[in-house]
Motif scaffolding. Sequence first.
Motif, PDB file in Angstrom:
ATOM      1  N   PHE A  97       0.783  -1.439  -0.029  1.00 30.47           N
ATOM      2  CA  PHE A  97       0.097  -0.011   0.133  1.00 30.47           C
ATOM      3  C   PHE A  97       0.829   1.394   0.243  1.00 30.47           C
ATOM      4  O   PHE A  97       2.138   1.374   0.261  1.00 30.47           O
ATOM      5  CB  PHE A  97      -0.905   0.041   1.286  1.00 30.47           C
ATOM      6  N   LYS A  98       0.176   2.228  -0.226  1.00 31.09           N
ATOM      7  CA  LYS A  98       0.741   3.676  -0.142  1.00 31.09           C
ATOM      8  C   LYS A  98      -0.066   4.705   0.170  1.00 31.09           C
ATOM      9  O   LYS A  98      -1.251   4.742  -0.579  1.00 31.09           O
ATOM     10  CB  LYS A  98       1.491   4.059  -1.674  1.00 31.09           C
ATOM     11  N   TYR A  99       0.180   5.576   1.099  1.00 29.76           N
ATOM     12  CA  TYR A  99      -0.648   6.573   1.491  1.00 29.76           C
ATOM     13  C   TYR A  99      -0.525   8.016   0.364  1.00 29.76           C
ATOM     14  O   TYR A  99       0.584   8.103   0.466  1.00 29.76           O
ATOM     15  CB  TYR A  99      -0.548   7.027   2.817  1.00 29.76           C
ATOM     16  N   ILE A 152       4.916   7.347   5.813  1.00 32.62           N
ATOM     17  CA  ILE A 152       4.835   8.401   5.523  1.00 32.62           C
ATOM     18  C   ILE A 152       4.030   8.605   4.059  1.00 32.62           C
ATOM     19  O   ILE A 152       4.152   7.549   3.584  1.00 32.62           O
ATOM     20  CB  ILE A 152       6.284   9.147   5.281  1.00 32.62           C
ATOM     21  N   ALA A 153       3.589   9.566   3.611  1.00 28.80           N
ATOM     22  CA  ALA A 153       3.012   9.644   2.353  1.00 28.80           C
ATOM     23  C   ALA A 153       3.631   9.504   1.104  1.00 28.80           C
ATOM     24  O   ALA A 153       5.109   9.623   1.220  1.00 28.80           O
ATOM     25  CB  ALA A 153       2.071  10.785   2.370  1.00 28.80           C
ATOM     26  N   ASN A 154       3.091   9.059  -0.133  1.00 31.39           N
ATOM     27  CA  ASN A 154       3.652   8.934  -1.179  1.00 31.39           C
ATOM     28  C   ASN A 154       4.964   7.812  -1.118  1.00 31.39           C
ATOM     29  O   ASN A 154       5.907   8.047  -1.814  1.00 31.39           O
ATOM     30  CB  ASN A 154       4.310   9.913  -1.732  1.00 31.39           C
ATOM     31  N   GLN A 199     -15.930  -1.824   7.473  1.00 31.31           N
ATOM     32  CA  GLN A 199     -17.250  -2.530   7.099  1.00 31.31           C
ATOM     33  C   GLN A 199     -18.443  -1.513   7.377  1.00 31.31           C
ATOM     34  O   GLN A 199     -19.504  -1.570   6.772  1.00 31.31           O
ATOM     35  CB  GLN A 199     -17.552  -3.807   8.013  1.00 31.31           C
ATOM     36  N   ASN A 200     -18.349  -0.239   7.837  1.00 31.33           N
ATOM     37  CA  ASN A 200     -18.908   0.944   7.707  1.00 31.33           C
ATOM     38  C   ASN A 200     -18.706   1.623   6.661  1.00 31.33           C
ATOM     39  O   ASN A 200     -19.599   2.864   6.638  1.00 31.33           O
ATOM     40  CB  ASN A 200     -18.889   1.579   9.118  1.00 31.33           C
ATOM     41  N   ASN A 201     -18.108   1.504   5.630  1.00 31.78           N
ATOM     42  CA  ASN A 201     -17.711   2.045   4.473  1.00 31.78           C
ATOM     43  C   ASN A 201     -17.490   3.582   5.083  1.00 31.78           C
ATOM     44  O   ASN A 201     -17.731   4.607   4.370  1.00 31.78           O
ATOM     45  CB  ASN A 201     -18.856   2.327   3.603  1.00 31.78           C
ATOM     46  N   SER A 202     -16.119   3.648   5.888  1.00 36.76           N
ATOM     47  CA  SER A 202     -15.584   4.761   6.320  1.00 36.76           C
ATOM     48  C   SER A 202     -14.044   4.385   6.665  1.00 36.76           C
ATOM     49  O   SER A 202     -13.614   3.331   6.483  1.00 36.76           O
ATOM     50  CB  SER A 202     -16.496   5.419   7.412  1.00 36.76           C
ATOM     51  N   ARG A 203     -13.471   5.647   7.052  1.00 35.12           N
ATOM     52  CA  ARG A 203     -12.064   5.513   7.467  1.00 35.12           C
ATOM     53  C   ARG A 203     -11.321   4.561   6.393  1.00 35.12           C
ATOM     54  O   ARG A 203     -10.591   3.591   6.364  1.00 35.12           O
ATOM     55  CB  ARG A 203     -11.950   4.475   8.742  1.00 35.12           C
ATOM     56  N   TYR A 204     -11.190   5.428   5.276  1.00 38.05           N
ATOM     57  CA  TYR A 204     -10.481   5.300   3.872  1.00 38.05           C
ATOM     58  C   TYR A 204      -9.101   5.207   4.161  1.00 38.05           C
ATOM     59  O   TYR A 204      -8.504   5.928   4.666  1.00 38.05           O
ATOM     60  CB  TYR A 204     -11.086   6.040   2.708  1.00 38.05           C
ATOM     61  N   LEU A 205      -8.674   4.349   3.110  1.00 44.88           N
ATOM     62  CA  LEU A 205      -7.160   4.236   2.944  1.00 44.88           C
ATOM     63  C   LEU A 205      -6.452   5.606   2.649  1.00 44.88           C
ATOM     64  O   LEU A 205      -5.411   6.067   2.829  1.00 44.88           O
ATOM     65  CB  LEU A 205      -6.662   3.164   2.178  1.00 44.88           C
ATOM     66  N   ASN A 206      -7.384   5.993   1.430  1.00 39.35           N
ATOM     67  CA  ASN A 206      -6.829   7.378   1.113  1.00 39.35           C
ATOM     68  C   ASN A 206      -5.406   7.074   0.328  1.00 39.35           C
ATOM     69  O   ASN A 206      -4.428   7.848   0.816  1.00 39.35           O
ATOM     70  CB  ASN A 206      -6.718   8.580   1.940  1.00 39.35           C
ATOM     71  N   GLY A 207      -5.381   6.242  -0.628  1.00 35.33           N
ATOM     72  CA  GLY A 207      -4.117   5.907  -1.208  1.00 35.33           C
ATOM     73  C   GLY A 207      -4.214   4.683  -2.272  1.00 35.33           C
ATOM     74  O   GLY A 207      -5.392   4.263  -2.827  1.00 35.33           O
TER      75      GLY A 207
END
Length: 268
Positions: A97-99, A152-154, A199-207
Amino acid sequence: HRIQSVGNGWYRCSFTLANPVGTQIRLGLCDAVNNDSYTGNGTSGLYVWGMQTESKAYPTSYVATTSATVTRNAEQLSFSNTNVLSNPSVGSFIGRFKYDSLNTGDLQFIADLGGTGASGMYISRLTNGRLRLNYGSMTGGVNNVDSTTSPIANTWYTIGATWGSAGAKLYLNGRQEASGSIGANIVPITSSYYIGNNQNNSRYLNGLISDWVLYREELSDTEMHLYTSTGSIIPGDYRTAYDLRFEDNLLHGEGGSRITAAQSLTNI
């Protein structure tokens, strides 16, 4: 900025501006010394299509709009866990994964394996920057192990987790980051599995996620060190319960699928 070929002579051009001053965006051709008065060569042409703006640190997929802002729904990836893990008290997980951005106000999920605190398990980034494997037990207790590394991001990371007779262990980029006792069997997981959100379709990875693999066995330390080493190919064999791979795609060109919350987009 990025200029990416998407085939048939078309290119996807994206520009990201931090703290822009002004409200105008101009797109056009320049000559060799960047003068925007270039009038062309008299024979060639240029087609421009699909322009849109987003209040985001990166471009997402194209969404057609007209005269008003349109909200693009969030990416939601999940699948039924029927017979995926025949014994939920033993298993392993590996994901890459990558944020795109780091959220300081809420969790960012990588995997939700039916986690409800006292049952199942989930892997997420905490608001303090660490990664956490959270798992429930038959006794109703809530257990967790936290990484020592703060992603860290990216930057691409390969994360892994194992659970079984050796307890619970968390790995990152070829290194064991944390371990803890389970104390009792993991509560049987009865809901679906969720990728890059809960499972509540929230708190996304954003990456971006490029690999998401479940094993029916508790892999050894040697295997986990090897399989979570940055750039290693995650093998599939008879122990693999679920293997999801995202290939390089036209929209992003990085390999992987982007998973974010809903976005508002405006055409220009």
